[in-house]
Design a protein around this motif. Structure first.
Motif, PDB file in Angstrom:
ATOM      1  N   ARG A 154      34.160 -36.912 -19.974  1.00  0.00           N
ATOM      2  CA  ARG A 154      35.320 -35.969 -20.009  1.00  0.00           C
ATOM      3  C   ARG A 154      36.359 -36.478 -17.912  1.00  0.00           C
ATOM      4  N   THR A 155      37.042 -36.689 -18.349  1.00  0.00           N
ATOM      5  CA  THR A 155      37.581 -36.293 -16.604  1.00  0.00           C
ATOM      6  C   THR A 155      38.999 -36.029 -16.312  1.00  0.00           C
ATOM      7  N   ALA A 156      39.213 -35.735 -15.444  1.00  0.00           N
ATOM      8  CA  ALA A 156      40.814 -35.532 -14.501  1.00  0.00           C
ATOM      9  C   ALA A 156      41.854 -36.468 -15.235  1.00  0.00           C
ATOM     10  N   LEU A 157      41.609 -37.505 -15.720  1.00  0.00           N
ATOM     11  CA  LEU A 157      42.636 -38.724 -15.987  1.00  0.00           C
ATOM     12  C   LEU A 157      43.840 -37.731 -16.979  1.00  0.00           C
ATOM     13  N   GLU A 158      44.588 -37.607 -16.425  1.00  0.00           N
ATOM     14  CA  GLU A 158      45.798 -37.473 -17.186  1.00  0.00           C
ATOM     15  C   GLU A 158      46.008 -38.535 -18.356  1.00  0.00           C
ATOM     16  N   GLU A 159      47.047 -38.087 -19.672  1.00  0.00           N
ATOM     17  CA  GLU A 159      47.361 -39.044 -20.609  1.00  0.00           C
ATOM     18  C   GLU A 159      48.587 -40.097 -20.018  1.00  0.00           C
ATOM     19  N   GLY A 160      47.992 -41.413 -20.291  1.00  0.00           N
ATOM     20  CA  GLY A 160      48.904 -42.685 -19.789  1.00  0.00           C
ATOM     21  C   GLY A 160      48.322 -42.543 -17.948  1.00  0.00           C
ATOM     22  N   GLU A 161      47.639 -42.519 -17.208  1.00  0.00           N
ATOM     23  CA  GLU A 161      47.014 -42.570 -16.243  1.00  0.00           C
ATOM     24  C   GLU A 161      45.541 -43.735 -15.957  1.00  0.00           C
ATOM     25  N   VAL A 162      46.113 -44.420 -14.954  1.00  0.00           N
ATOM     26  CA  VAL A 162      44.521 -46.007 -14.910  1.00  0.00           C
ATOM     27  C   VAL A 162      44.528 -44.931 -13.539  1.00  0.00           C
ATOM     28  N   LEU A 163      43.150 -45.365 -13.190  1.00  0.00           N
ATOM     29  CA  LEU A 163      42.286 -45.311 -11.601  1.00  0.00           C
ATOM     30  C   LEU A 163      42.891 -46.477 -11.506  1.00  0.00           C
ATOM     31  N   ALA A 164      43.694 -47.167 -10.226  1.00  0.00           N
ATOM     32  CA  ALA A 164      43.598 -48.028  -9.564  1.00  0.00           C
ATOM     33  C   ALA A 164      42.782 -48.191  -8.771  1.00  0.00           C
ATOM     34  N   GLU A 165      42.138 -46.776  -7.444  1.00  0.00           N
ATOM     35  CA  GLU A 165      41.674 -48.186  -6.629  1.00  0.00           C
ATOM     36  C   GLU A 165      40.875 -45.922  -6.551  1.00  0.00           C
ATOM     37  N   ILE A 166      39.040 -46.861  -5.765  1.00  0.00           N
ATOM     38  CA  ILE A 166      38.244 -46.018  -5.167  1.00  0.00           C
ATOM     39  C   ILE A 166      38.324 -46.275  -3.615  1.00  0.00           C
TER      40      ILE A 166
END
Lengths: 289, 164
Positions: free
Chosen positions: A157-169
């Motif tokens: 489980r992560t803090a990514l919300e519905e509809g969110e994508v990780l783009a960059e670190i």
């Protein structure tokens, strides 16, 4: 695998628009080395998959002084491991990414996926937290930045919300007189998952005292854990064998391990002591240059 | 679910393949193209029996969705021989007895070829590391490692002759 709808958008904007339009039940696909296993074996049945394969500008690994290291979420572990800037400036990232799976897995899998899969034993997580990495997340509302330390909320489980994508670190510039080290314990040398792991990162002041210390423990809690008591013990002091021993013991009390097929709770506590001592010793040695 | 077309180069030939999104690259190779050299072992990326090269890098084809292969260059064990002549790694596996039941062999060969492309004089340790994602339940690995060593020496000698 069960059937699903497949989307391969050409841009991040298009990707987040699909996620918004299609709603819950979708999964974002980067390398697929975790997602496909979950879809084949663990009952994950996405209604649709949004592949990042065709999204331009997500496979980069770039370093620029003042901007730090930027790892696109579609860059493979191999892209990161073999990058010259990463090898020179962030050896702790190379150490940890090189432990994930096999060569075959490293050629497919991504650091972004390793983070978003949020396994408590994910090898790349403790070093990135220790280095103070920032995640750039995108949704159709635009981008936002989140410290990776705040990203993990539980196993898977992560803090990514519905509809969110990780783009960059984004990893900050290397600091002078700093050093980091990551080590995990596995019964086998290759193709195994950490029983416990530790990442240590320190910065030394000109007088030789520790000005900044981060110790992150893996696979001994629902998320990677900060060994705060151990960190506090180090700051402002000149590192010595005794201080390192004391910090390693303190780290044990910060761990919250469970017993499972990989190891018992008490064994994991023992490992945290050993791994904290070793990684801290190496981090300090490398900070002293 | 709707079928889709995947364009992929396999062993030097462009292919236009009809598939479904939930099939894998391994399925494409074995079922669409009848390239059954590539094996399915665990199906979850642990055993390496399904190893193929994508754009020159070894990957587990069981973990690649078929549409993810779009526009990529795939090499399978069937693509290692040139002009009906086995690759030196294949010859060395036969001569050194680097196989028993044979299920892991196509994947082993692909990993070995990928290693020797980037490292012409691998140490025993780097050979063992290169095949650490390929499980073999028969040989105990020693003869596989020896076969790769023999192949690397022979390829180096052949390259030296060719450059004279």
């Amino acid at each position: 695998m069960r059937a699903f709808a497949y989307h391969a958008p050409a841009s991040l904007a298009e990707a987040v628009a699909i996620l918004r339009r299609e709603g819950p039940g979708g999964r974002v696909l980067a390398g697929g080395t975790d997602l496909l296993v979950q879809m084949k074996e663990r009952g994950t049945v996405p209604r649709y998959v949004v592949s990042l394969r065709a999204v331009a500008d997500l496979s980069h690994v770039t370093f620029q002084t003042g901007r730090g290291l930027v790892i696109g979420s579609r860059a493979s572990l191999t892209d990161v491991i073999t990058n010259r800037d990463v090898r020179e400036r962030y050896p702790i990232i190379v150490e940890s990414a090189g432990l994930v799976g096999s060569h075959q897995i490293q050629n497919l899998g991504t650091v972004g996926g390793n983070i978003c899969n949020a396994s408590p034993s994910a090898d790349t997580a403790p070093p990135l937290i220790a280095l103070g990495a920032i995640l750039r997340l995108h949704s159709d509302q635009g981008p936002r930045e989140l410290p990776i330390a705040e990203f993990f909320t539980g196993p898977g489980r992560t803090a990514l919300e519905e509809g969110e994508v990780l783009a960059e670190i984004i990893v900050p510039d290397p600091q002078p007189h700093s050093g980091g080290s990551y080590e995990r314990y596995t019964p086998r040398q290759e193709m195994d998952i950490a029983v416990a792991s530790a990442a240590s990162f320190v910065i030394l002041a000109p007088d030789g005292t520790v000005s900044h210390a981060k110790i992150i423990l893996g696979a001994v809690g629902p998320t990677p854990l900060h060994a705060r008591a151990a960190e506090a013990m180090l700051v402002g002091k000149i590192p010595s064998g005794g201080l390192i021993e004391a910090a390693a013991s303190a780290a044990v009390s910060d761990a919250r391990p469970i017993s499972d097929q990989r190891g018992s709770e008490s064994y994991r506590r023992h490992l945290i002591n050993v791994l904290t001592r070793r990684t801290l010793t190496r981090a300090i040695e490398s900070a002293r240059g | 679910m709707a079928k889709m077309i995947v364009n992929v180069e396999v062993n030097g030939e462009l292919q236009e393949l009809l598939t479904e999104p939930h099939r894998t690259l391994l399925d494409l190779l074995r079922d669409n193209l009848s390239l059954t050299g590539t094996k399915e072992g665990c199906g979850s990326g642990d055993c390496g029996a399904c190893t193929v090269l994508i754009d020159g890098r070894p990957v587990n084809s069981c973990l690649v969705l078929a549409p993810e292969a779009e526009g990529r260059r795939v090499t399978t064990v069937e693509g290692l021989a040139e002009d009906n002549k086995l690759h030196p790694v294949q010859t060395a596996f036969i001569e050194e007895g680097g196989l028993q039941c044979g299920i892991c062999t196509p994947g082993m060969l692909i990993s070995a070829v990928a290693l020797l492309r980037s490292n012409t004089e691998p140490s025993e340790q780097s050979i063992r590391y290169a095949i650490s994602g390929n499980l073999c339940r028969c040989t105990g690995y020693d003869k596989i490692v020896r076969a790769i060593e023999v192949a690397s020496k022979r390829m180096k000698a052949n390259a030296a002759i060719a450059s004279h």
